[in-house]
Scaffold this motif. Structure first.
Motif, short mmCIF file in Angstrom:
data_model
loop_
_atom_site.label_atom_id
_atom_site.label_comp_id
_atom_site.label_asym_id
_atom_site.label_seq_id
_atom_site.Cartn_x
_atom_site.Cartn_y
_atom_site.Cartn_z
N SER A 162 10.16 1.18 9.92
CA SER A 162 8.85 1.58 9.40
C SER A 162 8.96 1.62 7.88
O SER A 162 10.06 1.68 7.33
N ASN A 163 7.81 1.58 7.22
CA ASN A 163 7.79 1.58 5.75
C ASN A 163 6.75 2.56 5.25
O ASN A 163 5.65 2.62 5.78
N ARG A 164 7.12 3.32 4.21
CA ARG A 164 6.20 4.23 3.54
C ARG A 164 6.26 3.93 2.06
O ARG A 164 7.30 4.08 1.43
N TYR A 165 5.13 3.48 1.52
CA TYR A 165 5.07 3.06 0.12
C TYR A 165 4.73 4.23 -0.76
O TYR A 165 4.00 5.14 -0.38
N GLY A 166 5.24 4.21 -1.98
CA GLY A 166 5.12 5.33 -2.92
C GLY A 166 3.81 5.37 -3.68
O GLY A 166 2.79 4.85 -3.23
N LYS A 167 3.87 5.97 -4.85
CA LYS A 167 2.68 6.21 -5.68
C LYS A 167 2.20 4.96 -6.41
O LYS A 167 1.10 4.92 -6.92
N THR A 168 3.06 3.93 -6.46
CA THR A 168 2.66 2.67 -7.09
C THR A 168 2.76 1.55 -6.07
O THR A 168 3.46 1.67 -5.05
N ALA A 169 2.09 0.46 -6.34
CA ALA A 169 2.14 -0.70 -5.44
C ALA A 169 3.55 -1.27 -5.43
O ALA A 169 4.33 -1.07 -6.35
N ALA A 170 3.87 -1.99 -4.36
CA ALA A 170 5.18 -2.65 -4.25
C ALA A 170 4.96 -4.14 -4.02
O ALA A 170 4.04 -4.55 -3.32
N ARG A 171 5.84 -4.93 -4.63
CA ARG A 171 5.79 -6.38 -4.45
C ARG A 171 7.19 -6.85 -4.11
O ARG A 171 8.17 -6.50 -4.76
N CYS A 172 7.29 -7.61 -3.03
CA CYS A 172 8.59 -8.12 -2.55
C CYS A 172 8.50 -9.62 -2.35
O CYS A 172 7.45 -10.16 -2.10
#
Length: 89
Positions: A79-89
């Motif tokens: 599972s994934n939980r993203y933080g306070k900023t966007a993420a790019r992978c």
């Protein structure tokens, strides 16, 4: 009931290209996004370019930051939980 594999492309901002039998995907995940436990049909390698998130495999959480590389075997539930900023992978 066995859950279906999840697609890697989830948002309109994601980009995908097939090259020599491999699929290259650039993903964008919005701040605060929570992806419940899921798995992918094929193995994948992810390089985090921007942002950070927590990836949980089983009960073990892993902090993922820019320049982190993740290898996910086919069928590995996570599972994934993203933080306070966007993420790019």
């Amino acid at each position: 009931m066995i859950p279906a594999p999840s697609p890697i492309v989830l948002s309109a901002r994601d980009k995908r290209a097939e090259v020599s039998g491999c699929v290259l995907t650039e993903t964008f995940r919005a701040p605060g996004l929570l992806l419940p436990p899921h798995f992918h049909e094929h193995a994948n390698i992810a390089l985090t370019l921007e942002g950070s998130f927590m990836e949980t495999v089983g009960t073990q959480p892993y902090e993922v930051n820019p320049s982190s590389v993740i290898f996910r075997p086919a069928g590995e539930k996570h599972s994934n939980r993203y933080g306070k900023t966007a993420a790019r992978c």
